[in-house]
Design a protein around this motif. Structure first.
Motif, mmCIF file in Angstrom:
data_model
loop_
_atom_site.group_PDB
_atom_site.id
_atom_site.type_symbol
_atom_site.label_atom_id
_atom_site.label_comp_id
_atom_site.label_asym_id
_atom_site.label_seq_id
_atom_site.Cartn_x
_atom_site.Cartn_y
_atom_site.Cartn_z
ATOM 1 N N LEU A 112 6.609 4.553 10.549
ATOM 2 C CA LEU A 112 6.015 3.350 9.766
ATOM 3 C C LEU A 112 5.592 3.518 8.456
ATOM 4 O O LEU A 112 4.978 2.586 7.859
ATOM 5 N N ARG A 113 5.403 4.861 8.164
ATOM 6 C CA ARG A 113 4.517 5.279 6.982
ATOM 7 C C ARG A 113 5.367 4.876 5.879
ATOM 8 O O ARG A 113 6.622 4.723 5.784
ATOM 9 N N THR A 114 4.830 4.291 4.798
ATOM 10 C CA THR A 114 5.217 3.662 3.508
ATOM 11 C C THR A 114 4.309 3.874 2.410
ATOM 12 O O THR A 114 2.946 3.837 2.665
ATOM 13 N N SER A 115 4.512 3.916 1.116
ATOM 14 C CA SER A 115 3.906 3.955 0.020
ATOM 15 C C SER A 115 3.281 2.578 -0.265
ATOM 16 O O SER A 115 4.017 1.566 -0.422
ATOM 17 N N ARG A 116 2.036 2.299 -0.268
ATOM 18 C CA ARG A 116 1.542 1.315 -0.632
ATOM 19 C C ARG A 116 0.252 1.295 -1.754
ATOM 20 O O ARG A 116 -0.156 2.207 -1.695
ATOM 21 N N ALA A 117 -0.102 0.053 -2.423
ATOM 22 C CA ALA A 117 -0.978 0.162 -3.188
ATOM 23 C C ALA A 117 -2.305 -0.209 -2.584
ATOM 24 O O ALA A 117 -3.395 -0.436 -3.349
ATOM 25 N N ASP A 118 -2.406 -0.479 -1.446
ATOM 26 C CA ASP A 118 -3.729 -0.557 -0.601
ATOM 27 C C ASP A 118 -4.051 0.462 0.173
ATOM 28 O O ASP A 118 -3.432 1.648 0.185
ATOM 29 N N PHE A 119 -4.984 0.234 1.108
ATOM 30 C CA PHE A 119 -5.628 1.146 2.099
ATOM 31 C C PHE A 119 -4.776 1.361 3.372
ATOM 32 O O PHE A 119 -5.013 2.288 4.263
ATOM 33 N N PHE A 120 -3.646 0.574 3.457
ATOM 34 C CA PHE A 120 -2.954 0.650 4.823
ATOM 35 C C PHE A 120 -1.928 1.912 4.374
ATOM 36 O O PHE A 120 -1.429 1.758 3.441
ATOM 37 N N GLY A 121 -1.716 2.406 5.276
ATOM 38 C CA GLY A 121 -0.888 3.654 5.328
ATOM 39 C C GLY A 121 0.504 3.596 5.802
ATOM 40 O O GLY A 121 1.289 4.509 6.126
ATOM 41 N N TYR A 122 0.877 2.155 6.287
ATOM 42 C CA TYR A 122 2.129 1.827 6.971
ATOM 43 C C TYR A 122 2.408 0.602 6.665
ATOM 44 O O TYR A 122 1.916 -0.273 6.208
ATOM 45 N N THR A 123 3.915 0.110 6.820
ATOM 46 C CA THR A 123 4.123 -0.980 6.819
ATOM 47 C C THR A 123 3.690 -2.020 7.800
ATOM 48 O O THR A 123 3.607 -1.618 8.925
ATOM 49 N N ILE A 124 3.238 -3.181 7.317
ATOM 50 C CA ILE A 124 2.952 -4.215 8.485
ATOM 51 C C ILE A 124 3.802 -4.938 8.853
ATOM 52 O O ILE A 124 3.679 -5.950 9.651
ATOM 53 N N TYR A 125 4.924 -4.921 8.328
ATOM 54 C CA TYR A 125 6.300 -5.805 8.875
ATOM 55 C C TYR A 125 7.028 -5.217 9.981
ATOM 56 O O TYR A 125 7.842 -5.992 10.330
ATOM 57 N N ALA A 126 6.955 -4.031 10.154
ATOM 58 C CA ALA A 126 8.109 -3.338 11.049
ATOM 59 C C ALA A 126 7.713 -3.902 12.519
ATOM 60 O O ALA A 126 6.438 -3.895 12.926
ATOM 61 N N PRO A 127 8.689 -4.328 13.143
ATOM 62 C CA PRO A 127 8.304 -4.808 14.536
ATOM 63 C C PRO A 127 7.622 -4.005 15.444
ATOM 64 O O PRO A 127 6.808 -4.227 16.525
#
Length: 96
Positions: free
Chosen positions: A38-53
Protein backbone atom coordinates in the motif's frame (compact mmCIF):
# COMPACT_ATOMS: atom_id res chain seq x y z
CA UNK A 1 -5.04 -0.53 22.40
CA UNK A 2 -8.72 -1.29 22.89
CA UNK A 3 -8.31 -1.91 26.63
CA UNK A 4 -6.39 1.35 26.98
CA UNK A 5 -9.18 3.18 25.18
CA UNK A 6 -11.80 1.65 27.47
CA UNK A 7 -9.68 2.59 30.50
CA UNK A 8 -9.47 6.16 29.20
CA UNK A 9 -13.23 6.27 28.69
CA UNK A 10 -13.73 4.99 32.23
CA UNK A 11 -11.47 7.74 33.58
CA UNK A 12 -13.37 10.31 31.55
CA UNK A 13 -16.66 9.07 32.96
CA UNK A 14 -15.36 9.32 36.54
CA UNK A 15 -14.11 12.85 35.84
CA UNK A 16 -17.44 13.87 34.32
CA UNK A 17 -16.07 14.65 30.86
CA UNK A 18 -16.81 13.31 27.39
CA UNK A 19 -14.28 12.05 24.86
CA UNK A 20 -14.06 12.65 21.12
CA UNK A 21 -12.16 9.51 20.12
CA UNK A 22 -9.77 9.90 17.19
CA UNK A 23 -9.42 6.68 15.19
CA UNK A 24 -7.62 8.33 12.31
CA UNK A 25 -6.43 6.03 9.54
CA UNK A 26 -2.97 7.61 9.50
CA UNK A 27 -2.17 5.23 12.38
CA UNK A 28 -2.14 2.33 9.92
CA UNK A 29 0.72 -0.07 10.87
CA UNK A 30 3.83 -0.21 8.66
CA UNK A 31 3.84 -4.00 8.56
CA UNK A 32 0.35 -3.97 7.03
CA UNK A 33 1.31 -1.27 4.51
CA UNK A 34 4.21 -3.46 3.40
CA UNK A 35 2.26 -6.73 3.43
CA UNK A 36 -0.49 -5.38 1.15
CA UNK A 37 1.85 -3.19 -0.93
CA UNK A 38 0.00 0.00 0.00
CA UNK A 39 3.01 2.31 0.32
CA UNK A 40 2.94 5.33 -1.98
CA UNK A 41 4.49 8.75 -2.22
CA UNK A 42 2.10 11.36 -0.87
CA UNK A 43 2.34 15.04 -0.01
CA UNK A 44 0.44 14.59 3.28
CA UNK A 45 1.05 12.52 6.41
CA UNK A 46 -0.42 9.26 5.12
CA UNK A 47 2.26 6.77 4.10
CA UNK A 48 -0.05 4.61 2.03
CA UNK A 49 -2.72 4.76 -0.63
CA UNK A 50 -6.20 5.28 0.76
CA UNK A 51 -7.80 3.89 -2.40
CA UNK A 52 -6.52 0.30 -2.45
CA UNK A 53 -9.29 -2.15 -1.55
CA UNK A 54 -6.98 -4.13 0.77
CA UNK A 55 -6.39 -1.09 2.95
CA UNK A 56 -10.02 -0.05 2.97
CA UNK A 57 -11.05 -3.57 3.96
CA UNK A 58 -8.60 -3.59 6.90
CA UNK A 59 -9.88 -0.22 8.11
CA UNK A 60 -13.48 -1.45 7.90
CA UNK A 61 -12.59 -4.57 9.90
CA UNK A 62 -10.81 -2.47 12.54
CA UNK A 63 -13.81 -0.16 12.94
CA UNK A 64 -16.24 -3.11 12.99
CA UNK A 65 -14.15 -4.72 15.74
CA UNK A 66 -13.82 -1.73 18.06
CA UNK A 67 -17.15 0.05 17.70
CA UNK A 68 -19.40 -2.57 19.34
CA UNK A 69 -17.13 -2.46 22.39
CA UNK A 70 -17.11 1.35 22.61
CA UNK A 71 -20.36 2.67 21.15
CA UNK A 72 -22.46 2.61 24.31
CA UNK A 73 -19.87 3.93 26.75
CA UNK A 74 -21.37 6.89 28.64
CA UNK A 75 -18.20 8.99 28.22
CA UNK A 76 -18.00 8.55 24.45
CA UNK A 77 -19.07 11.85 22.90
CA UNK A 78 -18.15 11.19 19.27
CA UNK A 79 -15.83 9.38 16.90
CA UNK A 80 -13.40 11.44 14.86
CA UNK A 81 -12.46 9.47 11.75
CA UNK A 82 -9.73 11.85 10.69
CA UNK A 83 -8.61 15.17 12.03
CA UNK A 84 -7.06 17.66 9.62
CA UNK A 85 -8.49 15.73 6.63
CA UNK A 86 -6.48 16.16 3.48
CA UNK A 87 -5.90 13.98 0.45
CA UNK A 88 -2.83 14.67 -1.64
CA UNK A 89 -2.23 11.38 -3.42
CA UNK A 90 -0.97 11.10 -6.99
CA UNK A 91 -3.34 9.40 -9.44
CA UNK A 92 -3.11 5.63 -9.49
CA UNK A 93 -5.05 2.66 -10.84
CA UNK A 94 -7.07 2.64 -7.62
CA UNK A 95 -7.85 6.35 -7.50
CA UNK A 96 -8.99 6.74 -11.09
Amino acid sequence: MLNQTIDTLDRCQKAGVALDLLISPHYFPDWMIDKYKLRTSRADFFGYTIYAPEGQERLKKFIAHIMPKLKDHPALFSICLSNEPINVEPPSDYSR
